[in-house]
Write a protein that holds these residues in place. Structure first.
Motif, PDB file in Angstrom:
ATOM      1  N   THR A  64      38.064  35.578  35.302  1.00  0.00           N
ATOM      2  CA  THR A  64      38.273  34.248  34.704  1.00  0.00           C
ATOM      3  C   THR A  64      37.694  33.141  35.577  1.00  0.00           C
ATOM      4  O   THR A  64      37.637  31.993  35.148  1.00  0.00           O
ATOM      5  CB  THR A  64      39.775  33.966  34.487  1.00  0.00           C
ATOM      6  N   CYS A  65      37.275  33.485  36.795  1.00  0.00           N
ATOM      7  CA  CYS A  65      36.783  32.472  37.737  1.00  0.00           C
ATOM      8  C   CYS A  65      35.434  32.889  38.301  1.00  0.00           C
ATOM      9  O   CYS A  65      35.381  33.696  39.244  1.00  0.00           O
ATOM     10  CB  CYS A  65      37.787  32.288  38.872  1.00  0.00           C
ATOM     11  N   PRO A  66      34.331  32.381  37.759  1.00  0.00           N
ATOM     12  CA  PRO A  66      33.017  32.708  38.323  1.00  0.00           C
ATOM     13  C   PRO A  66      32.965  32.382  39.813  1.00  0.00           C
ATOM     14  O   PRO A  66      33.314  31.289  40.232  1.00  0.00           O
ATOM     15  CB  PRO A  66      32.063  31.807  37.524  1.00  0.00           C
ATOM     16  N   GLY A  67      32.555  33.351  40.605  1.00  0.00           N
ATOM     17  CA  GLY A  67      32.495  33.143  42.045  1.00  0.00           C
ATOM     18  C   GLY A  67      33.652  33.770  42.806  1.00  0.00           C
ATOM     19  O   GLY A  67      33.609  33.854  44.029  1.00  0.00           O
ATOM     20  N   LEU A  68      34.677  34.241  42.099  1.00  0.00           N
ATOM     21  CA  LEU A  68      35.829  34.873  42.751  1.00  0.00           C
ATOM     22  C   LEU A  68      35.747  36.378  42.558  1.00  0.00           C
ATOM     23  O   LEU A  68      35.838  36.863  41.421  1.00  0.00           O
ATOM     24  CB  LEU A  68      37.136  34.330  42.183  1.00  0.00           C
ATOM     25  N   ASP A  69      35.585  37.115  43.634  1.00  0.00           N
ATOM     26  CA  ASP A  69      35.561  38.568  43.540  1.00  0.00           C
ATOM     27  C   ASP A  69      36.989  39.112  43.505  1.00  0.00           C
ATOM     28  O   ASP A  69      37.886  38.581  44.166  1.00  0.00           O
ATOM     29  CB  ASP A  69      34.805  39.161  44.729  1.00  0.00           C
ATOM     30  N   TRP A  70      37.179  40.180  42.756  1.00  0.00           N
ATOM     31  CA  TRP A  70      38.504  40.783  42.609  1.00  0.00           C
ATOM     32  C   TRP A  70      39.079  41.196  43.960  1.00  0.00           C
ATOM     33  O   TRP A  70      40.305  41.229  44.150  1.00  0.00           O
ATOM     34  CB  TRP A  70      38.437  42.008  41.697  1.00  0.00           C
ATOM     35  N   SER A  71      38.205  41.551  44.918  1.00  0.00           N
ATOM     36  CA  SER A  71      38.677  42.041  46.216  1.00  0.00           C
ATOM     37  C   SER A  71      39.483  40.986  46.966  1.00  0.00           C
ATOM     38  O   SER A  71      40.361  41.329  47.772  1.00  0.00           O
ATOM     39  CB  SER A  71      37.500  42.513  47.065  1.00  0.00           C
ATOM     40  N   ILE A  72      39.209  39.707  46.707  1.00  0.00           N
ATOM     41  CA  ILE A  72      39.986  38.647  47.354  1.00  0.00           C
ATOM     42  C   ILE A  72      41.411  38.647  46.825  1.00  0.00           C
ATOM     43  O   ILE A  72      42.385  38.568  47.590  1.00  0.00           O
ATOM     44  CB  ILE A  72      39.319  37.277  47.126  1.00  0.00           C
ATOM     45  N   LEU A  73      41.566  38.733  45.515  1.00  0.00           N
ATOM     46  CA  LEU A  73      42.909  38.825  44.931  1.00  0.00           C
ATOM     47  C   LEU A  73      43.637  40.060  45.441  1.00  0.00           C
ATOM     48  O   LEU A  73      44.823  40.007  45.776  1.00  0.00           O
ATOM     49  CB  LEU A  73      42.816  38.876  43.404  1.00  0.00           C
TER      50      LEU A  73
END
Length: 318
Positions: A64-73
């Motif tokens: 849902t957020c361009p630029g946010l990789d799942w690995s950060i979450l």
């Protein structure tokens, strides 16, 4: 007020010097993702550690957020509550001593504020709950996105907004690196060996620590590093013992041929063969992690610049 009052798993340590402004953009470049075309793939470590339902939620919410990789979450979920598996007050019900609750450790006012601005997609609780993994992970994605993660503008700042501590940002980035499958080699770089990647992972976790002359890092009772202290500690974490100074590290391993492509984990040196004054750890794309000098924290920088006295590179782990 901090978005989070504290982490459940994180170890409280003193605040450290903010990473140099230029690092924020490099961090965003290293961890950019979000849409399915650019998102990283889970490593074996991620698949072994993250429950499948949580992994799916991290990937879906990050999209849902361009630029946010799942690995950060996923890294935040790991550090906060071990993906909801931690049996502690405030994980499944109630609050911890600072008022945080749920798998992503939201303060209730912060969660309510995020949900009011960004409706949570169907699939969670009605009304949304910070204790529901679906709702909490989507809320975390929205929160990061609104604080700099969108389009990779300032991922470092977004994580810092989540918990106002540089040590926390370093922990998240280090964990995220372990969760991401190493990208296929591209350009002029060659692939890193497993031990070299361990050294890189360690160095990424030290971003923002202060420069300390003779410093060997927190594992040895120092608040920070000098240049060779950082490279020695990085390879020590990978099970390889290097000499202590830049000159002796340069002398310890044969130089790579000048025409040889570099690989993440290579040591890059500056000076002359008999007077090496600086060393950094190559991380790919012409960048290194290094401890530059007094007043400058551990940071990402270019390996070449106008007038540099680059002396060559070695590969301690093959």
């Amino acid at each position: 007020m901090l978005k989070l009052a504290t982490t459940v798993l994180g170890t409280a340590v003193g605040l450290i010097v903010l990473v140099a402004a230029g690092v924020a953009g490099i961090v965003s470049a290293l961890f950019g993702g979000g849409d399915s075309a650019n998102a990283s793939q889970p490593s074996h470590a991620a698949l072994a550690d993250i429950p499948s339902n949580y992994l799916a939620l991290y990937q879906q919410a990050a999209a849902t957020c361009p630029g946010l990789d799942w690995s950060i979450l996923a890294a935040i979920g790991k550090i906060e509550t071990n993906h909801g598996r931690l049996n502690a007050p405030g994980v499944h019900s109630g609050e911890n001593f600072a008022g945080a609750g749920g798998p992503m450790q939201f303060l209730q006012p912060t969660f309510d504020s995020v949900v009011a601005r960004h409706p949570i997609p169907p699939g969670g609780s009605t009304p949304p709950s910070r204790y529901n993994p679906h709702d909490a992970i989507y809320a975390a994605a929205f929160y990061l996105c609104g604080n700099g993660a969108r389009d990779g503008r300032d991922l470092y700042g977004a994580i810092f907004a989540y918990n106002h501590a540089d040590w926390y940002v370093s922990q998240v980035l280090n964990q995220a690196t372990q969760y991401k499958q190493a990208a296929r080699n591209s350009g002029t770089d060659t692939a890193a060996s497993p031990q070299a990647q361990q050294a890189v992972n360690y160095a990424q976790g030290q971003l923002g620590l202060p420069y300390v002359w003779g410093g060997n890092g927190p594992d040895h009772g120092h608040t920070g590093f000098d240049c060779s202290g950082l490279t020695k500690a990085a390879y020590e974490a990978a099970g390889i013992n290097l000499p202590r100074t830049a000159q002796t590290q340069y002398d310890a391993v044969p130089l790579l041929p000048k025409e040889a492509p570099l690989a993440p984990g290579d040591l890059v040196f500056y000076g002359t063969p008999g007077n090496i004054h600086h060393v950094g750890l190559y991380i790919g794309a012409g960048k290194m992690i290094h401890a530059p000098d007094f007043g400058q924290p551990v940071q990402v920088g270019n390996i070449h610049w106008p007038g540099d006295d680059y002396a060559g590179a070695t590969r301690p782990a093959r």
